[in-house]
Design a protein around this motif. Structure first.
Motif, PDB file in Angstrom:
ATOM      1  N   GLU A 133      10.091  -9.564 -11.119  1.00  0.00           N
ATOM      2  CA  GLU A 133       8.943 -10.152  -9.722  1.00  0.00           C
ATOM      3  C   GLU A 133       9.302  -9.668  -8.799  1.00  0.00           C
ATOM      4  O   GLU A 133       8.041  -9.781  -8.464  1.00  0.00           O
ATOM      5  N   THR A 134       9.885  -9.068  -7.732  1.00  0.00           N
ATOM      6  CA  THR A 134       9.174  -8.599  -7.434  1.00  0.00           C
ATOM      7  C   THR A 134       9.494  -6.994  -6.562  1.00  0.00           C
ATOM      8  O   THR A 134       9.051  -6.735  -6.200  1.00  0.00           O
ATOM      9  N   LEU A 135      10.624  -6.777  -8.415  1.00  0.00           N
ATOM     10  CA  LEU A 135       9.376  -4.986  -8.532  1.00  0.00           C
ATOM     11  C   LEU A 135       8.278  -5.201  -8.325  1.00  0.00           C
ATOM     12  O   LEU A 135       7.687  -4.344  -8.263  1.00  0.00           O
ATOM     13  N   ARG A 136       7.446  -6.120  -9.291  1.00  0.00           N
ATOM     14  CA  ARG A 136       6.562  -6.255 -10.379  1.00  0.00           C
ATOM     15  C   ARG A 136       5.930  -5.727  -8.944  1.00  0.00           C
ATOM     16  O   ARG A 136       4.596  -5.554  -8.842  1.00  0.00           O
ATOM     17  N   GLN A 137       5.852  -7.001  -7.907  1.00  0.00           N
ATOM     18  CA  GLN A 137       5.277  -7.105  -7.017  1.00  0.00           C
ATOM     19  C   GLN A 137       4.809  -6.213  -5.824  1.00  0.00           C
ATOM     20  O   GLN A 137       4.285  -5.153  -5.272  1.00  0.00           O
ATOM     21  N   GLU A 138       6.648  -5.092  -5.765  1.00  0.00           N
ATOM     22  CA  GLU A 138       6.457  -4.274  -5.072  1.00  0.00           C
ATOM     23  C   GLU A 138       5.263  -2.997  -5.770  1.00  0.00           C
ATOM     24  O   GLU A 138       4.279  -2.194  -4.625  1.00  0.00           O
ATOM     25  N   LEU A 139       5.457  -3.250  -6.900  1.00  0.00           N
ATOM     26  CA  LEU A 139       4.571  -2.038  -7.840  1.00  0.00           C
ATOM     27  C   LEU A 139       3.211  -2.343  -7.568  1.00  0.00           C
ATOM     28  O   LEU A 139       1.978  -1.166  -7.325  1.00  0.00           O
ATOM     29  N   ASP A 140       2.749  -3.427  -7.559  1.00  0.00           N
ATOM     30  CA  ASP A 140       1.406  -3.938  -7.320  1.00  0.00           C
ATOM     31  C   ASP A 140       0.793  -3.487  -5.968  1.00  0.00           C
ATOM     32  O   ASP A 140      -0.289  -2.742  -5.370  1.00  0.00           O
ATOM     33  N   TRP A 141       2.092  -3.722  -4.535  1.00  0.00           N
ATOM     34  CA  TRP A 141       1.396  -3.322  -2.768  1.00  0.00           C
ATOM     35  C   TRP A 141       1.458  -2.034  -3.286  1.00  0.00           C
ATOM     36  O   TRP A 141       0.638  -1.245  -2.894  1.00  0.00           O
ATOM     37  N   LEU A 142       2.476  -0.752  -4.471  1.00  0.00           N
ATOM     38  CA  LEU A 142       2.157   0.255  -4.443  1.00  0.00           C
ATOM     39  C   LEU A 142       0.896   0.936  -4.621  1.00  0.00           C
ATOM     40  O   LEU A 142       0.221   1.454  -3.920  1.00  0.00           O
ATOM     41  N   LEU A 143       0.035   0.236  -5.499  1.00  0.00           N
ATOM     42  CA  LEU A 143      -0.828   0.718  -6.506  1.00  0.00           C
ATOM     43  C   LEU A 143      -1.999  -0.413  -5.460  1.00  0.00           C
ATOM     44  O   LEU A 143      -2.419   1.041  -5.605  1.00  0.00           O
ATOM     45  N   THR A 144      -2.151  -1.010  -4.867  1.00  0.00           N
ATOM     46  CA  THR A 144      -3.080  -1.254  -4.085  1.00  0.00           C
ATOM     47  C   THR A 144      -2.876  -1.109  -2.090  1.00  0.00           C
ATOM     48  O   THR A 144      -4.503  -0.643  -1.392  1.00  0.00           O
ATOM     49  N   ASP A 145      -1.935  -0.401  -2.065  1.00  0.00           N
ATOM     50  CA  ASP A 145      -2.002  -0.283  -0.540  1.00  0.00           C
ATOM     51  C   ASP A 145      -1.488   0.999  -0.075  1.00  0.00           C
ATOM     52  O   ASP A 145      -1.948   1.263   0.774  1.00  0.00           O
TER      53      ASP A 145
END
Length: 266
Positions: free
Chosen positions: A12-24
Motif C-alpha cells: 500500500e505504501t508503494l502504491r501511494q508513492e506511485l500515485d504521488w509520483l504520477l500526480t506530483d
C-alpha cells in the motif's frame, strides 16, 4: 488470518508513492528535462519561429590539425556556424605520376558545406521537446503505462539525436565520391580524391581519401586516408546535454517501472 497482497502495508505504501509520483512529480521532472533540452537547443541551429537571440551559435574560425602534432599531409582552415562550413581553405599532398604535389582548394562561401549530422541531431532534439510540450497533464498522469510510453518516445528521439553527433555513420565509397558537398569546392579536387567533413562527438574532422584501382578486385578502392581535426566546445556541450537529459529520462522511467510492479491496474 493471513494478510492478503491487497492488505499488505508495504504494498500500500508503494502504491501511494506511485500515485504521488504520477500526480506530483512526473510533470516536474519533465519540466526539468525540457529545460535541459532547450539549453541544448542553444548550441544547435535555431528552428524557424524560435528566438534567435538566445542562440549561442556563432561563426567560428577553426584550424584543423593532425592529432600527432606533425605537419601532416593535410592542412585546413574553415569557418563553422552550426551545421554549415564556409570560407574554408584546404591543401593536401597527392601523387601525380611519380611526383608528390600540394593541391589547394577552397569552399565556395556562397555554397556552404552542410553537416547533415548536426541537422539530424537538431531535428531529433526538437522532436523530443515537442513530445514533452504536447503533454497537458499538469494535474497528474493517470497510469504508469502512460508515463512509460511517453518516456520511451522521448528517449528514442534523444538517443537518435546524440548518436547523430557521437557515432558518425561510415560512408560507402560511392557516398564519398558522389557527395553533393564536393560541388562546393573551387577548384574541384582530382577525380581520384574524395573529401569528407564530419562530426565525431566534440570534434570536427576532415578526411582526405586517395582512391585507386584495387589490383585484386580491379575495382575502385581507398588507397590511403589522412585526417585533421579540431575540438568544438559547443558540440561537446550539446552531447553532454543530450546525455544528461537521457539520464534523467531513464531515472524517471526506472522508478515508475519499479513502482508499477505493485500496481497491476496500471
Amino acid at each position: 488470518m493471513d494478510v492478503t497482497k491487497e492488505d499488505d502495508p508495504e504494498i500500500e505504501t508503494l502504491r501511494q508513492e506511485l500515485d504521488w509520483l504520477l500526480t506530483d512529480q512526473v510533470h516536474k521532472v519533465l519540466e526539468e528535462i525540457s529545460s535541459i533540452l532547450w539549453e541544448c537547443s542553444r548550441r544547435l541551429p535555431t528552428r524557424p519561429g524560435h528566438d534567435e537571440s538566445k542562440s549561442l551559435v556563432m561563426p567560428q574560425r577553426l584550424l584543423l590539425s593532425c592529432t600527432n602534432g606533425s605537419n601532416g599531409s593535410v592542412k585546413c582552415v574553415v569557418t563553422l556556424k552550426g551545421d554549415r562550413i564556409s570560407d574554408g581553405d584546404i591543401s593536401f599532398k597527392h601523387k601525380q605520376g611519380k611526383d608528390n604535389h600540394v593541391y589547394k582548394t577552397s569552399i565556395n562561401p556562397e555554397v556552404t558545406w552542410k553537416l547533415q549530422q548536426v541537422q539530424d541531431a537538431t531535428n531529433f532534439l526538437y522532436s523530443a521537446i515537442n513530445i514533452i510540450e504536447e503533454q497537458d497533464d499538469r494535474t497528474g498522469y493517470t497510469s504508469a503505462k502512460q508515463v512509460i510510453l511517453l518516456l520511451d518516445r522521448v528517449i528514442d528521439s534523444l538517443n537518435q539525436g546524440r548518436s547523430a553527433l557521437a557515432f558518425p555513420k561510415r560512408k560507402s565509397l560511392e557516398e564519398l565520391v558522389y557527395n553533393r558537398n564536393m560541388q562546393t569546392l573551387r577548384p574541384s579536387v582530382p577525380n581520384h580524391v574524395a573529401l569528407s567533413f564530419y562530426v565525431h562527438a566534440s570534434k570536427l574532422i576532415l578526411s582526405v581519401y586517395h582512391l585507386g584501382n584495387n589490383a585484386l578486385t580491379h575495382q575502385l578502392d581507398i588507397i590511403s586516408r589522412n585526417q585533421v581535426e579540431c575540438s568544438v566546445q559547443w558540440l561537446n556541450e550539446a552531447v553532454m546535454l543530450f546525455t544528461l537529459a537521457l539520464q534523467r529520462c531513464q531515472q524517471l522511467k526506472d522508478k515508475v517501472c519499479l513502482l508499477q510492479q505493485c500496481d497491476n491496474g496500471s
